[in-house]
Scaffold this motif. Structure first.
Motif, PDB file in Angstrom:
ATOM      1  N   GLY A 194       0.805  -1.214   0.000  1.00 24.58           N
ATOM      2  CA  GLY A 194       0.000   0.000   0.000  1.00 24.58           C
ATOM      3  C   GLY A 194       0.839   1.265   0.000  1.00 24.58           C
ATOM      4  N   THR A 195       1.979   1.218   0.676  1.00 26.78           N
ATOM      5  CA  THR A 195       2.889   2.360   0.676  1.00 26.78           C
ATOM      6  C   THR A 195       3.498   2.563  -0.706  1.00 26.78           C
ATOM      7  OG1 THR A 195       3.398   2.040   3.015  1.00 26.78           O
ATOM      8  CG2 THR A 195       4.993   3.301   1.721  1.00 26.78           C
ATOM      9  N   LEU A 196       3.864   1.466  -1.330  1.00 24.98           N
ATOM     10  CA  LEU A 196       4.500   1.536  -2.655  1.00 24.98           C
ATOM     11  C   LEU A 196       3.498   1.794  -3.771  1.00 24.98           C
ATOM     12  CD1 LEU A 196       6.917  -1.480  -2.179  1.00 24.98           C
ATOM     13  CD2 LEU A 196       7.548   0.953  -2.225  1.00 24.98           C
ATOM     14  N   SER A 197       2.276   1.314  -3.596  1.00 27.01           N
ATOM     15  CA  SER A 197       1.254   1.446  -4.629  1.00 27.01           C
ATOM     16  C   SER A 197      -0.099   1.742  -3.978  1.00 27.01           C
ATOM     17  CB  SER A 197       1.188   0.153  -5.458  1.00 27.01           C
ATOM     18  OG  SER A 197       0.264   0.270  -6.509  1.00 27.01           O
ATOM     19  N   PRO A 198      -0.278   2.955  -3.491  1.00 25.92           N
ATOM     20  CA  PRO A 198      -1.496   3.287  -2.749  1.00 25.92           C
ATOM     21  C   PRO A 198      -2.782   3.118  -3.554  1.00 25.92           C
ATOM     22  CG  PRO A 198      -0.137   5.247  -3.103  1.00 25.92           C
ATOM     23  CD  PRO A 198       0.647   4.082  -3.587  1.00 25.92           C
ATOM     24  N   ASP A 199      -2.738   3.369  -4.845  1.00 26.93           N
ATOM     25  CA  ASP A 199      -3.950   3.204  -5.654  1.00 26.93           C
ATOM     26  C   ASP A 199      -4.371   1.746  -5.741  1.00 26.93           C
ATOM     27  OD1 ASP A 199      -4.140   5.914  -6.049  1.00 26.93           O
ATOM     28  OD2 ASP A 199      -3.254   5.873  -8.066  1.00 26.93           O
ATOM     29  N   THR A 200      -3.392   0.841  -5.761  1.00 26.99           N
ATOM     30  CA  THR A 200      -3.724  -0.587  -5.776  1.00 26.99           C
ATOM     31  C   THR A 200      -4.457  -0.959  -4.500  1.00 26.99           C
ATOM     32  OG1 THR A 200      -1.825  -1.113  -7.170  1.00 26.99           O
ATOM     33  CG2 THR A 200      -2.755  -2.920  -5.876  1.00 26.99           C
ATOM     34  N   LEU A 201      -3.938  -0.518  -3.361  1.00 24.81           N
ATOM     35  CA  LEU A 201      -4.568  -0.835  -2.088  1.00 24.81           C
ATOM     36  C   LEU A 201      -5.942  -0.183  -1.968  1.00 24.81           C
ATOM     37  CD1 LEU A 201      -4.480  -2.247   0.618  1.00 24.81           C
ATOM     38  CD2 LEU A 201      -3.251  -0.263   1.533  1.00 24.81           C
ATOM     39  N   SER A 202      -6.065   1.068  -2.348  1.00 21.24           N
ATOM     40  CA  SER A 202      -7.369   1.732  -2.223  1.00 21.24           C
ATOM     41  C   SER A 202      -8.383   1.118  -3.183  1.00 21.24           C
ATOM     42  CB  SER A 202      -7.249   3.240  -2.426  1.00 21.24           C
ATOM     43  OG  SER A 202      -6.825   3.552  -3.733  1.00 21.24           O
ATOM     44  N   GLY A 203      -7.944   0.679  -4.350  1.00 19.05           N
ATOM     45  CA  GLY A 203      -8.845  -0.005  -5.281  1.00 19.05           C
ATOM     46  C   GLY A 203      -9.338  -1.320  -4.710  1.00 19.05           C
ATOM     47  N   TYR A 204      -8.427  -2.068  -4.098  1.00 15.41           N
ATOM     48  CA  TYR A 204      -8.813  -3.327  -3.456  1.00 15.41           C
ATOM     49  C   TYR A 204      -9.798  -3.065  -2.320  1.00 15.41           C
ATOM     50  CZ  TYR A 204      -8.757  -7.172  -0.228  1.00 15.41           C
ATOM     51  OH  TYR A 204      -9.165  -8.155   0.632  1.00 15.41           O
ATOM     52  N   GLN A 205      -9.525  -2.057  -1.509  1.00 19.29           N
ATOM     53  CA  GLN A 205     -10.403  -1.752  -0.382  1.00 19.29           C
ATOM     54  C   GLN A 205     -11.792  -1.342  -0.861  1.00 19.29           C
ATOM     55  OE1 GLN A 205      -7.750   1.090   1.489  1.00 19.29           O
ATOM     56  NE2 GLN A 205      -7.201  -0.376   3.095  1.00 19.29           N
ATOM     57  N   ALA A 206     -11.863  -0.626  -1.979  1.00 15.81           N
ATOM     58  CA  ALA A 206     -13.168  -0.238  -2.531  1.00 15.81           C
ATOM     59  C   ALA A 206     -13.944  -1.477  -2.973  1.00 15.81           C
ATOM     60  CB  ALA A 206     -12.978   0.727  -3.708  1.00 15.81           C
ATOM     61  N   LEU A 207     -13.270  -2.396  -3.653  1.00 15.64           N
ATOM     62  CA  LEU A 207     -13.929  -3.640  -4.067  1.00 15.64           C
ATOM     63  C   LEU A 207     -14.360  -4.462  -2.862  1.00 15.64           C
ATOM     64  CD1 LEU A 207     -11.606  -4.810  -6.985  1.00 15.64           C
ATOM     65  CD2 LEU A 207     -14.011  -4.161  -7.160  1.00 15.64           C
ATOM     66  N   SER A 208     -13.487  -4.560  -1.901  1.00 16.07           N
ATOM     67  CA  SER A 208     -13.744  -5.375  -0.721  1.00 16.07           C
ATOM     68  C   SER A 208     -14.930  -4.854   0.080  1.00 16.07           C
ATOM     69  CB  SER A 208     -12.485  -5.411   0.152  1.00 16.07           C
ATOM     70  OG  SER A 208     -12.671  -6.259   1.246  1.00 16.07           O
ATOM     71  N   GLY A 209     -15.105  -3.563   0.134  1.00 15.96           N
ATOM     72  CA  GLY A 209     -16.182  -2.975   0.926  1.00 15.96           C
ATOM     73  C   GLY A 209     -17.474  -2.721   0.172  1.00 15.96           C
ATOM     74  N   ALA A 210     -17.487  -2.978  -1.121  1.00 20.13           N
ATOM     75  CA  ALA A 210     -18.662  -2.641  -1.935  1.00 20.13           C
ATOM     76  C   ALA A 210     -19.917  -3.371  -1.484  1.00 20.13           C
ATOM     77  CB  ALA A 210     -18.375  -2.930  -3.407  1.00 20.13           C
ATOM     78  N   GLY A 211     -19.821  -4.643  -1.153  1.00 16.42           N
ATOM     79  CA  GLY A 211     -20.995  -5.413  -0.751  1.00 16.42           C
ATOM     80  C   GLY A 211     -21.608  -4.928   0.547  1.00 16.42           C
ATOM     81  N   GLN A 212     -20.793  -4.420   1.428  1.00 14.59           N
ATOM     82  CA  GLN A 212     -21.294  -3.936   2.709  1.00 14.59           C
ATOM     83  C   GLN A 212     -22.217  -2.739   2.542  1.00 14.59           C
ATOM     84  OE1 GLN A 212     -17.796  -3.161   5.011  1.00 14.59           O
ATOM     85  NE2 GLN A 212     -17.232  -5.303   5.149  1.00 14.59           N
ATOM     86  N   LYS A 213     -22.036  -1.993   1.482  1.00 12.28           N
ATOM     87  CA  LYS A 213     -22.828  -0.786   1.279  1.00 12.28           C
ATOM     88  C   LYS A 213     -24.282  -1.096   0.924  1.00 12.28           C
ATOM     89  CE  LYS A 213     -18.923   2.071   0.108  1.00 12.28           C
ATOM     90  NZ  LYS A 213     -18.256   2.900  -0.879  1.00 12.28           N
ATOM     91  N   THR A 214     -24.522  -2.237   0.286  1.00 10.48           N
ATOM     92  CA  THR A 214     -25.897  -2.570  -0.090  1.00 10.48           C
ATOM     93  C   THR A 214     -26.650  -3.212   1.057  1.00 10.48           C
ATOM     94  OG1 THR A 214     -25.376  -4.797  -0.885  1.00 10.48           O
ATOM     95  CG2 THR A 214     -25.200  -2.982  -2.490  1.00 10.48           C
ATOM     96  N   ALA A 215     -25.938  -3.902   1.928  1.00  7.71           N
ATOM     97  CA  ALA A 215     -26.524  -4.588   3.093  1.00  7.71           C
ATOM     98  C   ALA A 215     -27.572  -5.626   2.695  1.00  7.71           C
ATOM     99  CB  ALA A 215     -27.091  -3.577   4.082  1.00  7.71           C
ATOM    100  N   ARG A 216     -27.469  -6.163   1.500  1.00 12.05           N
ATOM    101  CA  ARG A 216     -28.407  -7.212   1.087  1.00 12.05           C
ATOM    102  C   ARG A 216     -28.047  -8.551   1.716  1.00 12.05           C
ATOM    103  NH1 ARG A 216     -27.851  -4.416  -4.145  1.00 12.05           N
ATOM    104  NH2 ARG A 216     -29.667  -3.062  -4.283  1.00 12.05           N
ATOM    105  N   LEU A 217     -26.757  -8.753   1.965  1.00 12.56           N
ATOM    106  CA  LEU A 217     -26.289  -9.936   2.688  1.00 12.56           C
ATOM    107  C   LEU A 217     -25.718  -9.466   4.009  1.00 12.56           C
ATOM    108  CD1 LEU A 217     -24.358 -11.835  -0.146  1.00 12.56           C
ATOM    109  CD2 LEU A 217     -26.651 -12.330   0.719  1.00 12.56           C
ATOM    110  N   ASP A 218     -25.960 -10.236   5.055  1.00 14.57           N
ATOM    111  CA  ASP A 218     -25.362  -9.847   6.333  1.00 14.57           C
ATOM    112  C   ASP A 218     -23.878 -10.220   6.338  1.00 14.57           C
ATOM    113  OD1 ASP A 218     -25.188 -12.590   6.952  1.00 14.57           O
ATOM    114  OD2 ASP A 218     -26.947 -12.543   8.238  1.00 14.57           O
ATOM    115  N   SER A 219     -23.180  -9.691   7.316  1.00 20.06           N
ATOM    116  CA  SER A 219     -21.725  -9.884   7.387  1.00 20.06           C
ATOM    117  C   SER A 219     -21.349 -11.350   7.502  1.00 20.06           C
ATOM    118  CB  SER A 219     -21.147  -9.105   8.567  1.00 20.06           C
ATOM    119  OG  SER A 219     -21.324  -7.730   8.362  1.00 20.06           O
ATOM    120  N   LYS A 220     -22.090 -12.113   8.290  1.00 21.10           N
ATOM    121  CA  LYS A 220     -21.768 -13.529   8.453  1.00 21.10           C
ATOM    122  C   LYS A 220     -21.891 -14.266   7.123  1.00 21.10           C
ATOM    123  CE  LYS A 220     -24.602 -16.490  10.481  1.00 21.10           C
ATOM    124  NZ  LYS A 220     -25.335 -17.276  11.494  1.00 21.10           N
ATOM    125  N   THR A 221     -22.937 -13.995   6.369  1.00 21.06           N
ATOM    126  CA  THR A 221     -23.122 -14.658   5.070  1.00 21.06           C
ATOM    127  C   THR A 221     -22.000 -14.295   4.114  1.00 21.06           C
ATOM    128  OG1 THR A 221     -25.518 -14.686   5.394  1.00 21.06           O
ATOM    129  CG2 THR A 221     -24.708 -14.956   3.131  1.00 21.06           C
TER     130      THR A 221
END
Length: 110
Positions: A19-46
């Motif tokens: 992330g230090t060497l390639s911050p855009d790579t890390l922030s892009g991954y974090q955006a993908l990783s958190g995208a499902g949480q924003k809809t809340a259609r599936l709970d966290s356990k699922t």
């Protein structure tokens, strides 16, 4: 057996370095990783149970380390994890069956 807690710590350090060497790579991954949480259609356990099944099919030890801990944190039981892993096993077997059919097709083509 692997020391999963130590592995998680080491993995976090290495991802932090990336992330230090390639911050855009890390922030892009974090955006993908958190995208499902924003809809809340599936709970966290699922989501964590799905993540564990996918981690098995993609053979990602880091994913297993992170999502196993998260699954427990979100209340997944060992029985629920085992059922999710059963789905992963079945899908991998299914993929092998489909690709076996492709081999048979290739043989028939000569």
């Amino acid at each position: 057996m692997l020391d999963w807690e130590q592995y998680r710590k080491t993995l976090a350090q290495r991802v932090g370095e990336l992330g230090t060497l390639s911050p855009d790579t890390l922030s892009g991954y974090q955006a993908l990783s958190g995208a499902g949480q924003k809809t809340a259609r599936l709970d966290s356990k699922t989501r964590e149970l799905i993540a564990l099944a996918v981690a098995v099919t993609t053979r990602c030890d880091g994913c297993i380390a992170v999502h196993a801990k998260a699954a427990v944190r979100h209340g997944a039981s060992k029985e629920e994890v085992a059922e999710a892993l059963g789905v992963a096993v079945a899908l991998n077997a299914g993929a092998a069956m489909v690709y076996s059919a492709r081999v048979m097709d290739a043989l028939a083509a000569g």
